[in-house]
Design a protein around this motif. Structure first.
Motif, mmCIF file in Angstrom:
data_model
loop_
_atom_site.group_PDB
_atom_site.id
_atom_site.type_symbol
_atom_site.label_atom_id
_atom_site.label_comp_id
_atom_site.label_asym_id
_atom_site.label_seq_id
_atom_site.Cartn_x
_atom_site.Cartn_y
_atom_site.Cartn_z
ATOM 1 N N PHE A 107 35.267 -52.964 59.483
ATOM 2 C CA PHE A 107 35.812 -53.563 58.267
ATOM 3 C C PHE A 107 34.692 -54.163 57.410
ATOM 4 C CE2 PHE A 107 39.630 -53.290 60.784
ATOM 5 C CZ PHE A 107 40.644 -53.105 59.844
ATOM 6 N N TYR A 108 33.694 -54.728 58.055
ATOM 7 C CA TYR A 108 32.600 -55.350 57.309
ATOM 8 C C TYR A 108 31.836 -54.324 56.472
ATOM 9 C CZ TYR A 108 28.160 -57.696 56.380
ATOM 10 O OH TYR A 108 27.040 -58.218 55.754
ATOM 11 N N PHE A 109 31.616 -53.153 57.032
ATOM 12 C CA PHE A 109 30.889 -52.105 56.319
ATOM 13 C C PHE A 109 31.804 -51.236 55.449
ATOM 14 C CE2 PHE A 109 27.867 -52.919 59.846
ATOM 15 C CZ PHE A 109 26.749 -53.213 59.081
ATOM 16 N N HIS A 110 33.086 -51.613 55.371
ATOM 17 C CA HIS A 110 34.045 -50.944 54.489
ATOM 18 C C HIS A 110 34.049 -49.425 54.701
ATOM 19 C CE1 HIS A 110 34.733 -54.284 51.277
ATOM 20 N NE2 HIS A 110 34.530 -54.794 52.465
ATOM 21 N N LYS A 119 38.584 -47.089 45.899
ATOM 22 C CA LYS A 119 37.654 -47.651 44.908
ATOM 23 C C LYS A 119 36.763 -48.743 45.511
ATOM 24 C CE LYS A 119 40.978 -51.067 43.124
ATOM 25 N NZ LYS A 119 41.659 -51.560 41.907
ATOM 26 N N TYR A 120 37.145 -49.222 46.723
ATOM 27 C CA TYR A 120 36.335 -50.246 47.379
ATOM 28 C C TYR A 120 35.451 -49.679 48.483
ATOM 29 C CZ TYR A 120 39.632 -53.437 45.134
ATOM 30 O OH TYR A 120 40.395 -54.115 44.210
ATOM 31 N N SER A 129 31.066 -57.420 49.889
ATOM 32 C CA SER A 129 31.547 -58.594 49.184
ATOM 33 C C SER A 129 30.375 -59.376 48.596
ATOM 34 C CB SER A 129 32.342 -59.483 50.137
ATOM 35 O OG SER A 129 32.708 -60.677 49.498
ATOM 36 N N LYS A 130 30.646 -60.065 47.511
ATOM 37 C CA LYS A 130 29.603 -60.863 46.865
ATOM 38 C C LYS A 130 29.526 -62.274 47.448
ATOM 39 C CE LYS A 130 32.879 -62.200 43.224
ATOM 40 N NZ LYS A 130 33.165 -62.175 41.777
ATOM 41 N N HIS A 131 30.455 -62.636 48.317
ATOM 42 C CA HIS A 131 30.499 -63.986 48.851
ATOM 43 C C HIS A 131 29.625 -64.090 50.108
ATOM 44 C CE1 HIS A 131 33.626 -64.768 45.993
ATOM 45 N NE2 HIS A 131 34.473 -63.930 46.570
ATOM 46 N N ILE A 165 39.147 -61.162 55.853
ATOM 47 C CA ILE A 165 37.864 -61.800 55.551
ATOM 48 C C ILE A 165 36.964 -60.861 54.762
ATOM 49 C CG2 ILE A 165 35.756 -62.757 56.578
ATOM 50 C CD1 ILE A 165 37.455 -63.739 58.915
ATOM 51 N N ASN A 166 37.004 -59.564 55.086
ATOM 52 C CA ASN A 166 36.119 -58.600 54.436
ATOM 53 C C ASN A 166 36.769 -57.895 53.250
ATOM 54 O OD1 ASN A 166 33.673 -58.514 56.376
ATOM 55 N ND2 ASN A 166 35.427 -58.290 57.751
ATOM 56 N N HIS A 167 37.981 -58.294 52.908
ATOM 57 C CA HIS A 167 38.666 -57.666 51.775
ATOM 58 C C HIS A 167 37.924 -58.005 50.475
ATOM 59 C CE1 HIS A 167 41.812 -56.410 49.011
ATOM 60 N NE2 HIS A 167 42.438 -55.846 50.050
ATOM 61 N N PRO A 168 37.791 -57.029 49.577
ATOM 62 C CA PRO A 168 37.098 -57.286 48.307
ATOM 63 C C PRO A 168 37.717 -58.421 47.493
ATOM 64 C CG PRO A 168 37.325 -54.936 48.675
ATOM 65 C CD PRO A 168 38.124 -55.612 49.743
#
Length: 323
Positions: free
Chosen positions: A139-142, A150-151, A156-158, A213-216
Protein backbone atom coordinates in the motif's frame (compact mmCIF):
# COMPACT_ATOMS: atom_id res chain seq x y z
CA UNK A 1 64.63 -65.93 77.13
CA UNK A 2 62.02 -68.60 76.33
CA UNK A 3 59.61 -67.16 78.92
CA UNK A 4 60.01 -63.65 77.54
CA UNK A 5 59.45 -64.81 73.97
CA UNK A 6 56.36 -66.72 75.05
CA UNK A 7 54.98 -63.66 76.81
CA UNK A 8 55.71 -61.49 73.75
CA UNK A 9 53.92 -63.92 71.49
CA UNK A 10 51.00 -64.10 73.88
CA UNK A 11 50.83 -60.30 74.00
CA UNK A 12 50.91 -59.98 70.24
CA UNK A 13 48.16 -62.55 69.90
CA UNK A 14 46.03 -60.64 72.39
CA UNK A 15 46.59 -57.38 70.50
CA UNK A 16 45.59 -58.97 67.22
CA UNK A 17 42.46 -60.40 68.85
CA UNK A 18 41.56 -56.95 70.15
CA UNK A 19 42.13 -55.39 66.72
CA UNK A 20 40.05 -58.01 64.98
CA UNK A 21 37.24 -57.60 67.50
CA UNK A 22 37.29 -53.78 67.14
CA UNK A 23 36.89 -53.88 63.38
CA UNK A 24 33.32 -53.04 62.23
CA UNK A 25 31.45 -55.92 60.80
CA UNK A 26 30.56 -55.52 57.11
CA UNK A 27 26.98 -54.40 56.55
CA UNK A 28 24.74 -56.87 54.82
CA UNK A 29 23.96 -55.87 51.22
CA UNK A 30 20.82 -53.81 50.80
CA UNK A 31 17.92 -55.49 49.20
CA UNK A 32 17.08 -54.04 45.80
CA UNK A 33 13.88 -52.05 45.83
CA UNK A 34 11.08 -53.69 43.97
CA UNK A 35 9.92 -51.54 41.07
CA UNK A 36 6.15 -51.38 40.69
CA UNK A 37 5.41 -51.11 37.00
CA UNK A 38 2.28 -49.49 35.62
CA UNK A 39 -0.19 -50.73 33.09
CA UNK A 40 -1.35 -47.92 30.80
CA UNK A 41 -4.47 -48.13 28.69
CA UNK A 42 -5.08 -45.55 25.95
CA UNK A 43 -8.72 -45.02 24.93
CA UNK A 44 -10.13 -42.95 22.09
CA UNK A 45 -11.89 -39.90 23.55
CA UNK A 46 -14.76 -39.91 21.05
CA UNK A 47 -15.47 -43.59 20.43
CA UNK A 48 -14.22 -44.93 23.82
CA UNK A 49 -12.45 -47.66 21.83
CA UNK A 50 -9.33 -49.12 23.42
CA UNK A 51 -6.44 -48.20 21.12
CA UNK A 52 -3.43 -49.55 22.99
CA UNK A 53 -2.40 -51.34 26.19
CA UNK A 54 1.10 -50.62 27.44
CA UNK A 55 2.44 -53.19 29.90
CA UNK A 56 5.31 -52.68 32.36
CA UNK A 57 5.59 -48.92 32.03
CA UNK A 58 8.17 -47.51 34.43
CA UNK A 59 6.75 -45.28 37.19
CA UNK A 60 9.21 -42.49 36.27
CA UNK A 61 7.93 -42.34 32.69
CA UNK A 62 6.64 -38.94 31.60
CA UNK A 63 3.55 -38.21 29.55
CA UNK A 64 5.88 -37.50 26.63
CA UNK A 65 7.39 -40.99 27.03
CA UNK A 66 3.91 -42.50 26.86
CA UNK A 67 3.17 -40.45 23.74
CA UNK A 68 6.36 -41.77 22.16
CA UNK A 69 5.33 -45.37 22.91
CA UNK A 70 1.89 -44.67 21.45
CA UNK A 71 3.53 -43.16 18.36
CA UNK A 72 5.37 -46.43 17.69
CA UNK A 73 2.05 -48.24 17.32
CA UNK A 74 0.33 -45.36 15.46
CA UNK A 75 2.99 -43.56 13.37
CA UNK A 76 0.53 -40.99 11.96
CA UNK A 77 -0.03 -39.53 15.44
CA UNK A 78 3.33 -38.05 16.38
CA UNK A 79 3.69 -36.80 20.01
CA UNK A 80 2.99 -33.12 19.24
CA UNK A 81 -0.30 -34.15 17.63
CA UNK A 82 -1.50 -36.15 20.65
CA UNK A 83 -3.60 -34.93 23.54
CA UNK A 84 -3.81 -37.19 26.60
CA UNK A 85 -6.02 -36.62 29.61
CA UNK A 86 -7.12 -38.64 32.64
CA UNK A 87 -10.77 -37.65 32.38
CA UNK A 88 -12.81 -37.30 29.22
CA UNK A 89 -13.75 -33.74 30.22
CA UNK A 90 -10.49 -32.90 32.00
CA UNK A 91 -7.50 -30.83 30.97
CA UNK A 92 -4.76 -32.09 28.69
CA UNK A 93 -1.75 -33.45 30.54
CA UNK A 94 1.57 -31.65 30.18
CA UNK A 95 4.42 -33.56 28.55
CA UNK A 96 6.68 -33.19 31.60
CA UNK A 97 4.22 -34.72 34.10
CA UNK A 98 5.44 -38.01 35.63
CA UNK A 99 3.26 -41.11 35.70
CA UNK A 100 3.76 -42.00 39.36
CA UNK A 101 2.78 -38.46 40.48
CA UNK A 102 -0.56 -38.58 38.67
CA UNK A 103 -3.75 -39.48 40.58
CA UNK A 104 -3.92 -43.01 39.14
CA UNK A 105 -3.37 -46.53 40.37
CA UNK A 106 -1.01 -49.06 38.86
CA UNK A 107 -3.55 -49.40 36.05
CA UNK A 108 -4.06 -46.04 34.36
CA UNK A 109 -6.44 -45.05 31.58
CA UNK A 110 -5.66 -42.13 29.29
CA UNK A 111 -8.13 -40.54 26.89
CA UNK A 112 -6.59 -39.72 23.53
CA UNK A 113 -7.68 -37.05 21.05
CA UNK A 114 -6.06 -35.97 17.80
CA UNK A 115 -5.00 -32.30 17.75
CA UNK A 116 -4.54 -32.35 13.99
CA UNK A 117 -1.47 -31.33 11.97
CA UNK A 118 0.89 -29.11 13.92
CA UNK A 119 3.20 -26.19 13.17
CA UNK A 120 6.05 -24.92 15.30
CA UNK A 121 5.38 -21.65 17.10
CA UNK A 122 8.40 -20.10 15.42
CA UNK A 123 6.85 -20.74 12.01
CA UNK A 124 3.54 -19.28 13.20
CA UNK A 125 5.14 -16.10 14.54
CA UNK A 126 7.17 -15.57 11.38
CA UNK A 127 4.11 -16.05 9.17
CA UNK A 128 2.09 -13.64 11.29
CA UNK A 129 4.80 -10.96 11.07
CA UNK A 130 6.02 -11.28 7.49
CA UNK A 131 2.49 -10.86 6.10
CA UNK A 132 1.71 -7.44 7.65
CA UNK A 133 5.17 -6.18 6.73
CA UNK A 134 4.76 -7.01 3.04
CA UNK A 135 1.11 -5.97 2.85
CA UNK A 136 1.76 -2.55 4.37
CA UNK A 137 4.62 -1.89 1.95
CA UNK A 138 2.36 -2.80 -0.98
CA UNK A 139 0.00 0.00 0.00
CA UNK A 140 2.86 2.38 0.77
CA UNK A 141 4.33 2.01 -2.71
CA UNK A 142 0.85 2.30 -4.27
CA UNK A 143 1.01 -0.85 -6.31
CA UNK A 144 -1.54 -1.08 -9.18
CA UNK A 145 -5.16 -2.07 -8.47
CA UNK A 146 -4.98 -0.86 -4.86
CA UNK A 147 -6.15 2.71 -5.38
CA UNK A 148 -7.73 4.45 -8.31
CA UNK A 149 -5.55 4.28 -11.47
CA UNK A 150 -4.90 8.02 -11.34
CA UNK A 151 -3.07 7.48 -8.03
CA UNK A 152 -0.86 4.62 -9.23
CA UNK A 153 2.80 4.92 -8.30
CA UNK A 154 2.28 8.25 -6.56
CA UNK A 155 3.50 8.97 -3.07
CA UNK A 156 1.88 11.06 -0.37
CA UNK A 157 3.17 14.55 0.30
CA UNK A 158 2.72 14.20 4.07
CA UNK A 159 5.84 13.34 6.10
CA UNK A 160 3.78 11.45 8.69
CA UNK A 161 2.90 8.85 6.03
CA UNK A 162 6.57 8.02 5.48
CA UNK A 163 7.20 8.07 9.22
CA UNK A 164 4.29 5.68 9.83
CA UNK A 165 5.68 3.27 7.22
CA UNK A 166 9.10 3.31 8.89
CA UNK A 167 7.60 2.69 12.34
CA UNK A 168 5.29 -0.08 11.14
CA UNK A 169 8.12 -1.81 9.26
CA UNK A 170 10.49 -1.41 12.21
CA UNK A 171 7.96 -3.02 14.55
CA UNK A 172 7.48 -6.16 12.43
CA UNK A 173 11.15 -6.49 11.47
CA UNK A 174 11.94 -6.33 15.19
CA UNK A 175 9.39 -9.08 15.89
CA UNK A 176 10.84 -11.27 13.13
CA UNK A 177 14.38 -10.89 14.47
CA UNK A 178 13.21 -11.55 18.04
CA UNK A 179 11.47 -14.73 16.91
CA UNK A 180 14.65 -15.92 15.22
CA UNK A 181 17.27 -14.91 17.80
CA UNK A 182 15.68 -13.93 21.14
CA UNK A 183 12.57 -15.91 22.00
CA UNK A 184 12.79 -19.31 23.69
CA UNK A 185 9.33 -20.70 23.13
CA UNK A 186 8.00 -23.11 25.77
CA UNK A 187 5.14 -24.47 23.70
CA UNK A 188 6.42 -26.58 20.84
CA UNK A 189 3.60 -26.50 18.32
CA UNK A 190 0.20 -25.07 17.44
CA UNK A 191 -2.61 -26.66 15.37
CA UNK A 192 -2.30 -25.86 11.68
CA UNK A 193 -5.91 -24.64 11.50
CA UNK A 194 -5.15 -21.81 13.95
CA UNK A 195 -2.65 -20.17 11.64
CA UNK A 196 -5.40 -19.24 9.19
CA UNK A 197 -7.32 -17.47 11.96
CA UNK A 198 -4.26 -15.69 13.34
CA UNK A 199 -2.83 -14.66 9.98
CA UNK A 200 -6.26 -13.63 8.72
CA UNK A 201 -6.60 -11.18 11.60
CA UNK A 202 -3.09 -9.71 11.41
CA UNK A 203 -2.97 -9.52 7.62
CA UNK A 204 -6.43 -8.02 7.21
CA UNK A 205 -5.98 -5.38 9.91
CA UNK A 206 -2.60 -4.44 8.41
CA UNK A 207 -4.23 -3.98 5.00
CA UNK A 208 -7.07 -1.96 6.56
CA UNK A 209 -4.84 0.51 8.37
CA UNK A 210 -2.36 0.70 5.48
CA UNK A 211 -5.15 1.54 3.01
CA UNK A 212 -6.19 4.64 4.96
CA UNK A 213 -2.78 5.86 6.11
CA UNK A 214 -1.30 5.63 2.60
CA UNK A 215 -4.40 6.87 0.78
CA UNK A 216 -3.70 9.96 -1.36
CA UNK A 217 -6.56 11.75 0.45
CA UNK A 218 -5.20 10.98 3.93
CA UNK A 219 -5.31 13.97 6.29
CA UNK A 220 -2.64 14.67 8.91
CA UNK A 221 -3.35 14.59 12.68
CA UNK A 222 -5.41 17.46 14.08
CA UNK A 223 -2.63 18.89 16.27
CA UNK A 224 -0.03 18.64 13.55
CA UNK A 225 3.66 17.99 14.08
CA UNK A 226 3.43 18.19 17.87
CA UNK A 227 0.97 15.29 17.96
CA UNK A 228 3.08 13.30 15.49
CA UNK A 229 6.24 13.80 17.54
CA UNK A 230 4.51 12.84 20.80
CA UNK A 231 3.19 9.63 19.24
CA UNK A 232 6.62 8.86 17.79
CA UNK A 233 8.38 9.27 21.15
CA UNK A 234 5.85 7.00 22.87
CA UNK A 235 6.23 4.42 20.10
CA UNK A 236 10.04 4.34 20.21
CA UNK A 237 10.18 4.30 24.03
CA UNK A 238 7.81 1.35 24.23
CA UNK A 239 9.60 -0.54 21.46
CA UNK A 240 12.86 -0.37 23.40
CA UNK A 241 11.01 -1.40 26.58
CA UNK A 242 9.36 -4.33 24.84
CA UNK A 243 12.71 -5.56 23.52
CA UNK A 244 14.28 -5.22 26.99
CA UNK A 245 11.54 -7.36 28.56
CA UNK A 246 11.93 -10.05 25.88
CA UNK A 247 15.67 -10.25 26.57
CA UNK A 248 15.04 -10.45 30.32
CA UNK A 249 12.51 -13.27 29.84
CA UNK A 250 14.91 -15.09 27.53
CA UNK A 251 17.64 -15.06 30.16
CA UNK A 252 15.30 -16.84 32.60
CA UNK A 253 15.06 -19.94 30.43
CA UNK A 254 17.72 -22.45 29.52
CA UNK A 255 17.65 -23.74 25.92
CA UNK A 256 15.06 -26.50 25.62
CA UNK A 257 13.74 -26.00 29.15
CA UNK A 258 10.04 -25.62 29.93
CA UNK A 259 10.57 -24.57 33.53
CA UNK A 260 8.92 -21.24 34.35
CA UNK A 261 10.65 -18.83 36.70
CA UNK A 262 9.28 -15.67 38.24
CA UNK A 263 10.90 -12.67 36.49
CA UNK A 264 12.32 -9.77 38.48
CA UNK A 265 13.67 -6.36 37.46
CA UNK A 266 17.31 -6.18 36.38
CA UNK A 267 19.73 -3.27 36.14
CA UNK A 268 18.00 -2.25 32.90
CA UNK A 269 15.53 0.54 33.87
CA UNK A 270 13.00 -0.69 31.31
CA UNK A 271 12.63 -3.93 33.29
CA UNK A 272 11.57 -2.05 36.43
CA UNK A 273 8.06 -2.31 35.03
CA UNK A 274 8.03 -5.80 36.58
CA UNK A 275 7.37 -4.08 39.92
CA UNK A 276 4.06 -2.75 38.56
CA UNK A 277 2.65 -5.39 36.19
CA UNK A 278 3.09 -9.12 35.67
CA UNK A 279 3.55 -8.98 31.87
CA UNK A 280 5.31 -5.70 30.99
CA UNK A 281 6.04 -6.95 27.48
CA UNK A 282 2.29 -6.63 26.80
CA UNK A 283 2.25 -3.22 28.49
CA UNK A 284 5.02 -1.93 26.24
CA UNK A 285 3.38 -3.52 23.19
CA UNK A 286 0.15 -1.75 24.06
CA UNK A 287 2.02 1.52 24.52
CA UNK A 288 3.62 1.18 21.09
CA UNK A 289 0.25 0.91 19.39
CA UNK A 290 -1.16 3.79 21.44
CA UNK A 291 1.74 5.90 20.20
CA UNK A 292 1.17 4.73 16.62
CA UNK A 293 -2.54 5.58 16.93
CA UNK A 294 -1.71 9.05 18.23
CA UNK A 295 0.86 9.60 15.50
CA UNK A 296 -1.41 8.58 12.60
CA UNK A 297 -4.84 9.52 14.03
CA UNK A 298 -6.37 6.64 12.07
CA UNK A 299 -9.54 4.76 13.08
CA UNK A 300 -8.37 1.29 11.89
CA UNK A 301 -5.21 1.66 14.00
CA UNK A 302 -7.33 2.61 17.03
CA UNK A 303 -9.51 -0.46 16.43
CA UNK A 304 -6.44 -2.71 16.22
CA UNK A 305 -5.12 -1.18 19.46
CA UNK A 306 -8.37 -1.76 21.36
CA UNK A 307 -8.69 -5.37 20.20
CA UNK A 308 -5.02 -5.95 21.04
CA UNK A 309 -5.57 -4.54 24.52
CA UNK A 310 -8.45 -6.96 25.15
CA UNK A 311 -6.52 -9.97 23.85
CA UNK A 312 -3.31 -9.16 25.72
CA UNK A 313 -5.28 -8.67 28.93
CA UNK A 314 -6.61 -12.22 28.56
CA UNK A 315 -3.09 -13.54 27.89
CA UNK A 316 -1.68 -11.65 30.89
CA UNK A 317 -4.33 -13.09 33.23
CA UNK A 318 -3.62 -16.57 31.90
CA UNK A 319 0.13 -16.19 32.45
CA UNK A 320 -0.41 -14.88 35.98
CA UNK A 321 -2.65 -17.84 36.85
CA UNK A 322 -0.14 -20.31 35.40
CA UNK A 323 2.68 -18.80 37.43
Amino acid sequence: MDVLALEAKTGNAGDSDKKSSSRPKPKPPKKAKRIVYFEVEIVDLKTKEKLLLLDKVEPTATVLDIKALFHKSYPKWYPARQSLRLDAKGKCLRDEEILQTLPVGTTASFYFSDLGPQLTWGTVFLTECVGPLIIYLMFYFHLPFIYSPKYDFTSSKHWVVHLACMCHSFHYIKRILETMFVHRISHGTMPLRNIFKNCGYYWCTAAWMAYYINHPLYTTPYYGQQQVNTGLYIFLFCQVGNFSIHVALRNLKQPGSKTKKIPYPTKNPFTWMFWLVSCPNYTYEMGSWIGFTLMTQCVPVAFFTIVGFIQMTVWAKGNTTAT
